[in-house]
Structures are given as structure tokens and as C-alpha cells.
Design an enzyme around this catalytic site. Structure first.
Site, PDB file in Angstrom:
ATOM      1  N   LYS A 132       0.853  -1.188   0.000  1.00 41.74           N
ATOM      2  CA  LYS A 132       0.000   0.000   0.000  1.00 41.74           C
ATOM      3  C   LYS A 132       0.884   1.230   0.000  1.00 41.74           C
ATOM      4  CE  LYS A 132      -4.484   0.657   0.017  1.00 41.74           C
ATOM      5  NZ  LYS A 132      -5.411  -0.177  -0.762  1.00 41.74           N
ATOM      6  N   ASP A 182      -6.789   4.350  -5.197  1.00 44.33           N
ATOM      7  CA  ASP A 182      -7.403   4.010  -3.916  1.00 44.33           C
ATOM      8  C   ASP A 182      -8.150   5.265  -3.461  1.00 44.33           C
ATOM      9  OD1 ASP A 182      -7.354   1.715  -1.820  1.00 44.33           O
ATOM     10  OD2 ASP A 182      -6.973   3.490  -0.618  1.00 44.33           O
TER      11      ASP A 182
END
Length: 364
Positions: free
Chosen positions: A75, A114
Site C-alpha cells: 500500500k 485508492d
């Protein structure tokens, strides 16, 4: 007692152009290069952004493993202070800084959109690294992945409905969807098309008119989790299932794309004790990465990539059968399946190579 540190790499850097805190967390590369989206959001401090990156990258490891993908979990986070004005110039500078950081991983960490980022932002990242997915088609990507994500959630939902109600069809059932964004609206459309009674909610009040015009019911966000329902679909923020909300849930099945829906893992036991089947979010939400990686990394056709997404139904069916057989929650069963696959990969690496089973069922 503190939790053990299980991540392979965590890099924090202050962007030389933007001055913002950038974080890339790689949880695991046991199955292959780490993948995980780029999150741009406001935090009370960099430590909150770091916690987000650590938690979400671990979830990505399990998501990829359960989806049968040969990728690990990562991430990236661009952490904005609460009082920072995000101008177009600052956004551009931050993305350029992150693009440089991603490039330094030489393909061992790969990203996509995201919270707070989208396909157009991937165009900026691709100037620095080829490993930015979901850019618009005219820039060589597959664009917004919300459609495949919604398709995957619907596949998981129908499989869960068969397990809970004895019938995969949601016709006549009341489904409450908390979050009416791109993915939530796609789920709503799919369910309404097969005759479900769809009720939606969103923190953005302007979406109420759209929902009512589409023929859906509306419930205010504060009442969404406790509204009368057969099925609950968390499709917005995470951390919504906890000791305060779970006692008021009326749905017998919970399945949705929101990441990290549980505030604590023990909440899965609380749900099970109430007779509620919760499909882990990292299983239900894998449609987007399954499709995107199939198209952009493995060069599958649209049809082949979509079949992978629809295969989430079989994954959920196998998962629920395994949980029932072992007498454990779906969360515990999913972690066992994923961890066996990860352990197999680690053993293969220690022996100097070998194939890792792509099908999670093959690890049981």
C-alpha cells in the site's frame, strides 16, 4: 504486549517537491510482487497514515492469496495534514514524488487508485514507473476498476446468499448498501436487476436524489447498519463493525467491498455468535485487482479476466464450506487458507523455486 512486526519493507519519505509525507508499506512478496493502491487522504498525523498503510498492505496480502493471484500485498499513502490545502499544484507535486518512490522499488511494489486517487493520477505515476495500473485506456490502462469490484462483490453475495438462505437469488430480499459511490451504485444496480429491494445510504446527502430516482429506498447513514435487512453491504469506510454496531444489525448476511470492516478480529466471533455470516472484505472485494492484474500484468482478454472475477463465487462457496466443516468463522478459515498458500510459497523459495498453487483450494 506489542504485536510482532511482519512487514517486509516500510519506506517513509518527505517528498522533495511537495514536502508531504509519503509511505510505501510492503507486507509480503511471498507470492510475487506486492500490489496495493495509492491512498491520498487527511490524517491527524503521519503516524495515522503509517498505521493505515500497514493495516491495508497486510489485508492486500490476504486478498491476493485468497484470489489465487501470484502477487503480494502492499500500500502507498500520501499523508495530508488536516489543515493543508490540496491545490492542483500540490497534488501534482505529491504524485510526482510518489512516482519516484515507487520507481525505486523496481517493480517489486506496484500500485493503482485508492481513496483519494483515480485513473488520471495513475498517468502521472506512469511517467516515473510502468507499474501504475488503472490509467485511462487512452494511456494504456484499464481505467476505473469499480465495475469489476462490484461484479466480484455480487458474485460473493450470491454465493453467501445460497449458503445462508438456500438460494443464490436475491429477488424479494431487502439489501441495505452503506455507501453509494461508484462500487456501491454498481452493486445496487445489479441487485435491483434481479428483483432485490435495495435501500442505500451515503454520507453525501446529494446522492439521495440519485438513489430515489433509481427506485431505491434511502436510509440515513446513522441508521444504515441497524435498518431492517436480509443482507447488509458495507461499501464505504472501514471500521464499521464493532461492539456498538453489531448488536443492532438485523441482517443475516454481511458482504461488501469496504476495507477493514471489523474494528477488531474478535468481532468476527461476535457476528458468528449472533448467527450472522460475514464474508471477509479481503475476499469479497478482490474483483478489482483480479481484473486489473489479469488485463494489465498477465495480458488476459476482457472475457478471461471477468471469468476470474466471477470465480469469487466459488472461492466464497469453498470458504464457507471449510468454515462450517472446521467449526470456525469465515475470517479464521480464510486466514488459514491464505496462510497455507503463503507458507507453501515460502517453502518453495527455500528449496530454490517451484510452482505455487494458484487455487486457494489446492492448499487445503
Amino acid at each position: 504486549m506489542s504485536q510482532p512486526f511482519t512487514h517486509e519493507d516500510v519506506v517513509m519519505r518527505r517528498g522533495r517537491r511537495s514536502g508531504l509525507v509519503l509511505i510505501v508499506a510492503v507486507h509480503s512478496r511471498a507470492l510475487g510482487p506486492a500490489v496495493g493502491g495509492c491512498r491520498l487522504r487527511r490524517y491527524d498525523g503521519w503516524h495515522e497514515g503509517l498505521a493505515d498503510a500497514l493495516r491495508l498492505s497486510e489485508a492486500m496480502t490476504y486478498k491476493a492469496a485468497m484470489a489465487g493471484l501470484d502477487f503480494g500485498g502492499g500500500k502507498s499513502v500520501i499523508a495530508l495534514a488536516r489543515d493543508t490545502e490540496l491545490t492542483a499544484e500540490l497534488r501534482q507535486a505529491a504524485l510526482e514524488d510518489l512516482g519516484e518512490l515507487i520507481d525505486s522499488f523496481h517493480g517489486s511494489y506496484r500500485t493503482g487508485p485508492d481513496v483519494g486517487t483515480g485513473p488520471e493520477d495513475m498517468v502521472v505515476l506512469k511517467r516515473f514507473s510502468p507499474y501504475a495500473y488503472c490509467a485511462p485506456p487512452e494511456h494504456g490502462g484499464t481505467g476505473d476498476s469499480s465495475g469489476p469490484t462490484a461484479t466480484g462483490v455480487l458474485a460473493a453475495l450470491r454465493s453467501g446468499a445460497r449458503h445462508v438462505f438456500g438460494d443464490a437469488s436475491c429477488a424479494g430480499r431487502t439489501v441495505v448498501i452503506s455507501g453509494f459511490g461508484a462500487v456501491g451504485s454498481g452493486i445496487a444496480a445489479g441487485l435491483a436487476a434481479e428483483g432485490a429491494q435495495v435501500v442505500v445510504s451515503d454520507v453525501d446527502p446529494s446522492r439521495k436524489a440519485q438513489a430515489l430516482a433509481s427506485g431505491y429506498g434511502w436510509v440515513e447513514p446513522a441508521q444504515a447498519l441497524s435498518a431492517p435487512a436480509d443482507i447488509l453491504v458495507p461499501a464505504a469506510v472501514g471500521g464499521v463493525l464493532d461492539d456498538e454496531t453489531v448488536p443492532h444489525i438485523t441482517a443475516r448476511l454481511i458482504v461488501g467491498p469496504a476495507n477493514n470492516q471489523l474494528t477488531e478480529e474478535r468481532t468476527a466471533d461476535t457476528l458468528a455468535a449472533r448467527g450472522i455470516v460475514w464474508i471477509p472484505d479481503f475476499v469479497a472485494s478482490a474483483g478489482g485487482i483480479a481484473y486489473t492484474l489479469g488485463r494489465e500484468s498477465q495480458h488476459c482478454t476482457h472475457e478471461a479476466a471477468l471469468r476470474r472475477v466471477e470465480g469469487i463465487a466459488d472461492t466464497v462457496s469453498d470458504l464457507l464450506a471449510a468454515a462450517r466443516s472446521a467449526g470456525v468463522t469465515p475470517l479464521r478459515a480464510a486466514r488459514r487458507i491464505a496462510e497455507r498458500r503463503l507458507a507453501t510459497a515460502a517453502a518453495c523459495a527455500q528449496r530454490g523455486g517451484g510452482d505455487v498453487p494458484a487455487d486457494p483450494a489446492a492448499t487445503r
